[in-house]
Design an enzyme around this catalytic site. Structure first.
Site, PDB file in Angstrom:
ATOM      1  N   ASP A 104      -2.358   0.893   9.647  1.00 43.42           N
ATOM      2  CA  ASP A 104      -2.634   1.991   9.268  1.00 43.42           C
ATOM      3  C   ASP A 104      -2.695   3.890  10.202  1.00 43.42           C
ATOM      4  O   ASP A 104      -4.375   3.931  10.419  1.00 43.42           O
ATOM      5  CB  ASP A 104      -3.144   2.389   7.612  1.00 43.42           C
ATOM      6  CG  ASP A 104      -2.797   2.984   6.633  1.00 43.42           C
ATOM      7  OD1 ASP A 104      -0.972   4.015   7.450  1.00 43.42           O
ATOM      8  OD2 ASP A 104      -2.116   2.703   6.053  1.00 43.42           O
ATOM      9  N   ASP A 211       1.382   6.437   8.449  1.00 45.69           N
ATOM     10  CA  ASP A 211       1.713   7.709   7.476  1.00 45.69           C
ATOM     11  C   ASP A 211       2.524   8.741   7.444  1.00 45.69           C
ATOM     12  O   ASP A 211       2.487   9.267   8.337  1.00 45.69           O
ATOM     13  CB  ASP A 211      -0.226   7.577   7.257  1.00 45.69           C
ATOM     14  CG  ASP A 211      -0.283   8.959   6.026  1.00 45.69           C
ATOM     15  OD1 ASP A 211      -0.491   7.986   5.176  1.00 45.69           O
ATOM     16  OD2 ASP A 211      -1.448   9.506   6.626  1.00 45.69           O
ATOM     17  N   GLU A 261       6.129   5.880   6.436  1.00 45.26           N
ATOM     18  CA  GLU A 261       6.061   6.407   5.797  1.00 45.26           C
ATOM     19  C   GLU A 261       6.595   7.594   4.873  1.00 45.26           C
ATOM     20  O   GLU A 261       6.658   8.807   6.010  1.00 45.26           O
ATOM     21  CB  GLU A 261       5.053   6.648   4.843  1.00 45.26           C
ATOM     22  CG  GLU A 261       4.899   6.903   3.239  1.00 45.26           C
ATOM     23  CD  GLU A 261       3.233   7.430   2.910  1.00 45.26           C
ATOM     24  OE1 GLU A 261       2.965   7.669   1.616  1.00 45.26           O
ATOM     25  OE2 GLU A 261       2.757   8.197   3.864  1.00 45.26           O
ATOM     26  N   HIS A 335      -1.123   1.848  -2.740  1.00 46.63           N
ATOM     27  CA  HIS A 335      -2.499   2.718  -2.624  1.00 46.63           C
ATOM     28  C   HIS A 335      -1.998   3.992  -3.811  1.00 46.63           C
ATOM     29  O   HIS A 335      -2.888   4.152  -3.988  1.00 46.63           O
ATOM     30  CB  HIS A 335      -3.460   2.617  -2.351  1.00 46.63           C
ATOM     31  CG  HIS A 335      -2.945   3.038  -0.760  1.00 46.63           C
ATOM     32  ND1 HIS A 335      -1.833   3.322  -0.094  1.00 46.63           N
ATOM     33  CD2 HIS A 335      -2.982   4.651  -0.268  1.00 46.63           C
ATOM     34  CE1 HIS A 335      -1.455   3.897   0.607  1.00 46.63           C
ATOM     35  NE2 HIS A 335      -2.839   4.796   0.577  1.00 46.63           N
ATOM     36  N   ASP A 336      -1.071   4.062  -3.677  1.00 43.01           N
ATOM     37  CA  ASP A 336      -0.290   6.031  -3.950  1.00 43.01           C
ATOM     38  C   ASP A 336      -0.182   5.610  -5.369  1.00 43.01           C
ATOM     39  O   ASP A 336       0.433   7.036  -6.080  1.00 43.01           O
ATOM     40  CB  ASP A 336      -0.084   6.390  -3.260  1.00 43.01           C
ATOM     41  CG  ASP A 336      -0.573   7.291  -2.162  1.00 43.01           C
ATOM     42  OD1 ASP A 336      -1.703   6.965  -1.670  1.00 43.01           O
ATOM     43  OD2 ASP A 336       0.280   6.935  -0.634  1.00 43.01           O
TER      44      ASP A 336
HETATM   45  C1  GLC Z   1      -0.223   8.984   1.670  1.00 43.98           C
HETATM   46  C2  GLC Z   1      -1.153   7.372   2.347  1.00 43.98           C
HETATM   47  C3  GLC Z   1      -1.824   8.423   1.410  1.00 43.98           C
HETATM   48  C4  GLC Z   1      -2.735  10.035   1.646  1.00 43.98           C
HETATM   49  C5  GLC Z   1      -1.551  10.652   2.489  1.00 43.98           C
HETATM   50  C6  GLC Z   1      -2.325  11.746   3.194  1.00 43.98           C
HETATM   51  O1  GLC Z   1       0.762   9.143   1.678  1.00 43.98           O
HETATM   52  O2  GLC Z   1      -0.108   7.224   2.104  1.00 43.98           O
HETATM   53  O3  GLC Z   1      -3.032   7.728   0.464  1.00 43.98           O
HETATM   54  O4  GLC Z   1      -2.983  10.280   0.546  1.00 43.98           O
HETATM   55  O5  GLC Z   1      -0.885  10.686   2.996  1.00 43.98           O
HETATM   56  O6  GLC Z   1      -2.806  10.843   4.328  1.00 43.98           O
END
Ligand code: GLC
Ligand code: CA
Length: 558
Positions: A104, A211, A261, A335-336
């Site tokens: 990640d 990310d 993402e 996880h979010d």
């Molecule tokens: C993404 C991750 C999240 C994190 C954010 C900032 O959305 O999935 O958990 O807080 O990025 O890095």
């Protein structure tokens, strides 16, 4: 007509990715925090499930203000998670089971404890240029810094700018104040990131998640957003495709499995990110389907999921990504996100059916499915009763306060946080029915969900009718059926609103998937001559003309 890229489609269409939130997966040394050796200990469980790739959330050195998404060194291992030897052992053992690791990469920002930011704080111009620093007014003081450069909001609440008195400058942080945004317009930053990828490539890593990567290219001039929170000035920004292409080329990851993402993105951009002719990424996460229960688009205002809207989002992303030759990551959970069965289903009355309907809906779509740890067991959202039990989610803790500032009572604010917190899905993986669900011999960093005595891996592995057995079946179908891997996709107008139905076709083979997103019976589509491939009610009791509460069925014609 959809664009197919036979090699890409087959390669990605066969895979299933499993996401490990390392902190909560398995603790090997009793400190209450999951770790790398803990993952190695559970590889047989994962191999048995049949997954191909493990996305592991960040385990790099980090002050853990955002549980590892605040990286202070991209080339080492955070001691609470283990050592480089532990990582290498995990990689070796995974490979021996045919499982690939997906790292990640948090490249939009670094922790403010990263040495680059620390050097910037000393005034070093090389490193000031790594971040988005903007001069403050000449008369600014720590007490009275004046207005920030723009009115942009941090995604975790509050201003996206922080004043540094020693420099008399502001820096941009789209997330927590300890996560400073990098300046990707600086070629030196881009070269650093590519070098980090080559470092992990040389350790044999063949898959990467990026990310919030569609936020890296910002508009050069900072201006106030008079219509929103600022995101239109940095989402899918001016040089995003160019920077990704460069990262892929210089980082030597063109053959790797990659997923970006994409925050608040568009379909056209995602086609661009994933069409193989562009050499950007393998696939993208987009989130529009997970906003159908945001009242007026606000995550912190509750409403029931709008299933008609959900179907429209899926239809659009499934059909149009195929037309454009793009590729979707398929998911409900990470996880979010709160646990999807609690959110979209009815876990009080139809726990099994809700927990199996959701993956039936996504796993048979065109794309690559992702499973978030515990989803394959039907784990439900946290059953917390007090805000103190939400440990580490900076976002929830901020919003608990912000909601009260907006006029909600503490009870109302808690109700919202309870439904929306990122910690809701971060509870420990339930391994068995012993103390702390077998996650740790010590005190878990965050509380386990009370129902682990029945919803746990040990119990479910022994039960051929369990949610886990159903997931395993879905995974094996994807491996076995080319129509699932590479078939075209077309949504069906279901007779009534709460059913989501689509068809996949490949040559003469046709697959029909229908899912009843409600607790009432709904009319089913005609399936004469089809063979029932999978369903979440006992097959012998199937009444072909109706779908029962939360029933999902897929038929195949060959
Ligand atoms: C993404 C991750 C999240 C994190 C954010 C900032 O959305 O999935 O958990 O807080 O990025 O890095
Ligand atoms: Ca540990």
């Amino acid at each position: 007509m959809s664009q197919s890229f036979p090699q890409r489609d087959e390669r990605l269409g066969k895979k299933v990715v499993y996401q490990i939130y390392i902190r909560s997966f398995n603790d090997s040394n009793g400190d209450g925090i999951g770790d790398l050796r803990g993952i190695t200990q559970r590889l047989d469980y994962l191999a048995d499930l049949g997954v191909d790739c493990l996305w592991i959330t960040p385990f790099f050195p980090s002050p853990q203000n955002d549980n590892g998404y605040d990286v202070s060194d991209y080339r080492a291992i955070e001691p609470i998670y283990g050592t480089m030897q532990d990582f290498e052992e995990l990689a070796r053992e995974a490979k021996a089971r045919g499982i690939e690791l997906m790292l990640d990469m948090v490249f939009n920002h670094t922790s403010t404890e990263h040495e680059w930011f620390q050097k910037a704080l000393t005034g070093d111009p090389t490193y000031l240029a790594y971040y988005k620093f903007v001069d403050a007014a000449p008369d600014a003081t720590a007490k009275n810094p004046g207005p920030p450069p723009t009115n942009w909001q941090s995604k975790f609440g509050g201003s996206a700018w922080e004043y540094v008195p020693g420099l008399n400058k502001w820096y941009l942080h789209l997330f927590d104040v300890s996560q400073a945004d990098l300046d990707w317009d600086n070629p030196a930053v881009r070269a650093e990131m590519a070098a980090i990828l080559r470092f992990w490539r040389s350790k044999g890593v063949g898959a990467f998640r990026f990310d919030v990567v569609n936020l890296i290219s910002k508009e050069p001039a900072f201006e106030d957003d008079l219509e929103g929170d600022g995101r239109r000035f940095y989402t899918d920004g001016p040089h995003i495709h160019e920077y990704l292409q460069e990262l892929v080329r210089e980082g030597d990851i063109d053959g790797a499995v990659t997923v970006g993402e994409m925050s608040s993105t568009t379909l056209d951009h995602c086609i661009g990110y994933t069409n193989p002719s562009r050499h950007e990424l393998s696939m993208t996460f987009s989130f529009h389907h997970l906003k159908v229960d945001f009242l007026g688009g606000d995550k912190w205002a509750l409403t029931k999921p709008n299933i008609e809207q959900l179907r429209d989002v899926f239809r659009n992303w499934q059909e149009q990504m195929a037309v454009g030759g793009g590729w979707n990551a398929l998911f409900w959970s990470n996880h979010d996100q709160p646990r999807p069965n609690s959110r979209f289903g009815d876990t009080d009355r139809h726990w099994y059916e809700s927990s199996t309907l959701l993956p039936t809906c996504t796993h048979l779509m065109r794309g690559t499915p992702y499973i978030f740890q515990g989803e394959e067991l039907g784990q439900t959202i946290a059953d917390y009763t007090s805000i103190d039990q939400y440990r580490d989610d900076v976002e929830s803790i901020n919003y608990y306060r912000i909601l009260q500032e907006r006029g909600l009572t503490p009870e109302e604010a808690f109700r919202v946080v309870h439904a929306r917190s990122r910690d809701d899905g971060r509870t420990p993986m339930a391994w068995d029915d012993t103390r702390n669900a077998g996650f740790t011999t010590g005190e878990p960093w965050i509380g386990v969900v009370g129902n682990y005595s029945t919803i746990n891996a040990k119990t479910e592995c022994a039960d051929p009718q369990s949610v886990r057995a159903y997931f395993k079946h879905l995974i094996s179908l994807r491996k076995a059926e080319p129509v699932i891997q590479t078939g075209d996709v077309r949504f069906v107008d279901a007779p009534i609103g709460k059913v989501i139905a689509y068809e996949r076709t490949l040559g003469n083979v046709r697959l029909l998937v229908q899912c009843n997103f409600s607790g009432n019976r709904q009319p089913a589509l005609p399936t004469e001559g089809g063979e029932l491939l999978i369903g979440n009610y006992p097959a012998n009791a199937t009444d072909v003309s109706t779908l029962r509460p939360w029933e999902a069925r897929a038929y195949i014609w060959r």
